[in-house]
Design an enzyme around this catalytic site. Structure first.
Site, PDB file in Angstrom:
ATOM      1  N   GLY A 101       0.966  -1.327   0.197  1.00 30.63           N
ATOM      2  CA  GLY A 101       0.036  -0.032  -0.245  1.00 30.63           C
ATOM      3  C   GLY A 101       0.855   1.414  -0.078  1.00 30.63           C
ATOM      4  N   GLU A 104       1.819   1.899  -3.551  1.00 33.58           N
ATOM      5  CA  GLU A 104       0.617   2.235  -4.350  1.00 33.58           C
ATOM      6  C   GLU A 104       0.304   3.744  -3.929  1.00 33.58           C
ATOM      7  OE1 GLU A 104      -1.435  -1.000  -3.084  1.00 33.58           O
ATOM      8  OE2 GLU A 104      -1.867  -1.900  -4.908  1.00 33.58           O
ATOM      9  N   GLU A 124       2.457  -8.333  -1.393  1.00 33.62           N
ATOM     10  CA  GLU A 124       1.137  -8.770  -0.705  1.00 33.62           C
ATOM     11  C   GLU A 124       1.033 -10.309  -1.094  1.00 33.62           C
ATOM     12  OE1 GLU A 124       1.518  -6.545  -2.852  1.00 33.62           O
ATOM     13  OE2 GLU A 124       0.429  -4.497  -2.185  1.00 33.62           O
TER      14      GLU A 124
END
Ligand code: NAD
Length: 710
Positions: A101, A104, A124
């Site tokens: 994350g 991202e 992930e």
């Protein structure tokens, strides 16, 4: 904005994330980011925003403890939407790591600048998850589908330099990251860097041949087997090449949610925490410091000694390898140089590094050459008298404070320590074969092993990049003790009607890379036969005992090495052998057992329940410290599928009350070996979880998106 500071540098605002140690995307960080984006948008005098991490890293990842829980707003999704809608350019300035994350967040910014030594990645998949913040949509647009597939399905980190070459990082910082990021913002504002909207960019995804994805799936089908996440990732990257960003992102969100709520992901997250917990010694005083280990001796240049010497040499430590003769040493060095040559030819190790590692290993037949070693690992024949003789010699030559370790698989570490004048310095270091490959290390603590010795062994394991699990000094330690229990059950299943190939198929369908009998054949049936012959002298006569394995050995069938074991071998590939089936049928007849077809489900249930019940005993006896430790051993040393979390986690997920009931029922039919462990019974009664004293030891607040730093 306590987890985020927002300050102005002229007409550029800088949002600095401050959530040590890894700046995980906590609720506070998300709130701060949202406020910063809104503040920069509302303030006319602000022309651009830089997002940077305080301390040693950018946002290293999401908070693992948040997975599977309802999203608290503002979610990462809301932040990504706000970044994409921002009329002002946003620049992510990355140092340290930007994973999951965290990455991202950076990918949703229009521009990215990174310190050359930074690392980025989408780990992930290692937790049974997939990128969920647009990763599968950004990566193909920035770097093309091939790179996107490789990065997101492997989960491996990528250096900023590599990412820069791929176009995922726009610029590498040359001096101070923040200064360079501010300069980059000025370049964007001056138009030196053209404005862009990545979501609309299609250069790298236009006209992609759909066969690319099918080929990638086909190539990895065996590796991924019944895993959920990698398949979903490929679907989403394929969708990125066909659909608009918004449509692809919607698909990614759905797929992410499916992974997030899967048993696989729960199991892998359990293992992530269990591996971290395994390295901690709850009953050792924090003041106990490991001793430095700079030089190592290895005694015995056989299969294990050679692999163990390689482990240390690979970690940069000089190793002295001792055996009884030059011939034995030459054999050992041949194994070692052969292994390095294989790695070089496969491209996994550069020749120069192999040469350096090899040069760190010197050989000797003279005990005196071990006098300087900080740690000596013994890996001679599995025989108490021979090992005790070796330890007497080591006691005579080793310097004071040197750690003396045995790689025994079955022998009493304390009885070995007892022949030395320094039992506190002795412990077991049980490597797994091939020692230079397998990550598991059972660290066996004898009753007299000093806390410093144990702490040093754990530190050595970290140096070797092994996963260390502490075991008490009990027969079989953790792994082989459980192997004994479920191996015994498998032998009884043969007598009752199953075949080795049926049992192996059931296990491989469950996810083991190899069945139990094929594994025995690979390890060699004679070694354990010899150990059994010793044990048979003291085995209580009333206990059920299967003679099948002994009879196979009596036929001279020792497994792969003789071309015949439970299976017939042409090279390494096993074929079921009618001769073995006939032998098993004979044994059943001799025992008066009427063979019956045993359903696959019963085979699986009996084997897994045998593991869990024995695991509970091991916990109760204090041989293992935590249920999670047993899982770590089983997944990393015995091929238990990681997506199922290990035998103790499997039982936990199945419900301990149902496992207790199954064990109790087997006890009534199959007798003493199935006596339910009191811990299992207590845990089942206490609400279906393992005893609070033996919980999985998940730390409540550890945060990072990286599975690779476990
Ligand atoms: P091996 O037979 O391949 O090698 C043993 C080596 O020890 C030989 O080179 C031998 O010459 C040497 N040796 C014997 N006596 C010696 C002495 N007095 N001084 C110096 N060297 C001596 O055996 P291995 O498979 O490498 O096993 C070694 C140990 O590791 C055993 O205790 C075994 O139980 C344990 N172990 C083996 C495995 C495995 O899969 N092979 C796995 C874990 C642990």
């Amino acid at each position: 904005m306590s987890q985020l500071s927002y300050i102005r540098h002229g007409d550029i605002a800088v949002a600095t994330v401050n959530n040590p140690p890894v700046n995980a995307l906590s609720l506070g960080v998300r709130q701060g980011l949202m406020q910063a984006i809104e503040a920069s948008r509302a303030d006319k005098s602000v022309r651009a925003l830089v997002i940077i991490g305080g301390g040693s890293t950018f946002v290293a990842g999401a908070d693992i403890n948040d997975f599977g829980k309802p999203y608290e707003e503002p979610s990462l999704y809301a932040i990504i939407d706000a970044l994409m809608a921002s009329p002002k350019p946003v620049i992510a300035a990355i140092h340290g790591t930007a994973f999951g994350g965290g990455l991202e967040l950076a990918l949703a910014c229009q521009w990215r600048i990174a310190s050359p030594d930074a690392q980025i990645g989408q780990p992930e998949v290692k937790l049974g998850l997939m990128p969920g913040g647009g990763g599968t949509q950004w990566w193909p647009r920035l770097a093309g589908p091939e790179v996107a597939l490789a990065v997101t399905t492997s989960g491996n980190p990528v250096t900023a330099r590599q990412a820069h070459e791929w176009g995922v990082i726009d610029r590498l910082a040359e001096s101070k990251l923040l200064e360079d990021a501010l300069a980059m913002a000025q370049d964007v504002l001056s138009g030196a860097l053209p404005a862009r909207r990545l979501a609309e960019s299609t250069d790298k995804i236009r006209g992609v041949d759909p066969a690319l994805f099918d080929e990638f799936r086909k190539k990895n089908a065996r590796k991924w087997k019944d895993q959920l996440a990698p398949w979903k990732i490929v679907d989403c990257i394929e969708a990125a090449c066909r659909l608009s960003f918004d449509e692809g992102f919607r698909l990614e969100k759905e797929a992410f949610r499916e992974c997030e709520h899967s048993t696989q992901s729960r199991s892998l997250i359990h293992l992530f925490f269990a591996e971290r917990a395994a390295g901690k010694l709850p009953d050792t005083d924090a003041a106990v410091r490991p001793a430095p280990v700079a030089t190592v001796g290895v005694v015995g240049a056989g299969t294990m000694g050679a692999g163990i010497a390689m482990c240390f040499a690979n970690a940069g430590l000089p190793v002295t390898l001792l055996d009884t003769s030059d011939e034995a040493l030459a054999r050992g060095m041949k194994i070692i140089s052969g292994n390095y040559a294989t790695s070089v030819s496969r491209g996994s190790l550069p020749q120069a590094r192999a040469d350096v590692a090899l040069a760190r290993i010197r050989t000797t037949t003279d005990d005196a050459a071990l006098a300087d070693a900080d740690l000596i690992v013994e890996a001679v024949f599995e025989d108490m008298e021979i090992k005790q003789a070796v330890f007497r010699r080591l006691d005579a030559v080793a310097k004071p404070g040197a750690i003396l370790a045995t790689n025994t698989s079955t022998l009493d570490v304390d009885a070995i320590a007892g022949v030395t004048s320094r039992p506190g310095d002795v412990l077991g270091l049980h490597f797994f074969s091939p020692a230079n490959v397998m990550r598991l290390l059972e660290v066996v603590r004898g009753p007299r092993t000093a806390p410093e010795t144990l702490a040093t062994a754990m530190a050595v394991a970290r140096t070797l990049r092994k996963i260390a699990v502490v075991s008490g000094n009990a027969y079989g330690f953790i792994g082989n003790r459980i192997l004994g229990a479920y191996g015994r059950e498998a032998d009884f299943l043969l007598e009752e009607g199953a075949t080795p190939w049926q049992i192996d198929r059931v296990l491989t369908e469950f996810g083991f890379p190899m069945g139990l009998f094929a594994m025995r054949d690979m390890a060699g049936l004679d070694v354990i036969w010899r150990i059994r012959q010793q044990e048979n002298l003291t085995r209580p006569a009333h206990l059920r005992y299967s003679t099948i394995a002994d009879r196979i050995c009596e036929m001279g069938r020792f497994g792969q090495k003789t071309g015949r074991g439970y299976y017939l071998y042409d090279g390494r590939s096993p074929t079921p052998d009618p001769e073995i089936e006939a032998l098993i049928v004979d044994v059943s007849a001799e025992l008066g057992i009427t063979r019956k077809e045993i359903p696959d489900a019963e085979i699986l249930q009996r084997l897994l329940c045998a593991m869990a019940n024995e695991g509970a005993r091991i916990l109760e006896e204090g041989v293992a410290l935590r249920a999670g430790d047993i899982d770590v051993v089983y997944v990393n040393g015995y091929g238990f599928p990681a997506t199922r979390g290990g035998p103790m986690w499997w039982a936990h997920e199945a419900g301990l009350a149902s496992i207790r009931d199954a064990v109790t029922a087997y006890h009534q039919v199959h007798g003493e070996y199935w006596t339910p462990s009191p811990l299992l019974t207590r845990a089942a009664e206490a609400g279906g979880d393992w005893d609070a004293a033996h919980i999985f030891s998940h730390p409540p607040t550890t945060t990072t998106g990286s599975a690779s730093d476990a």
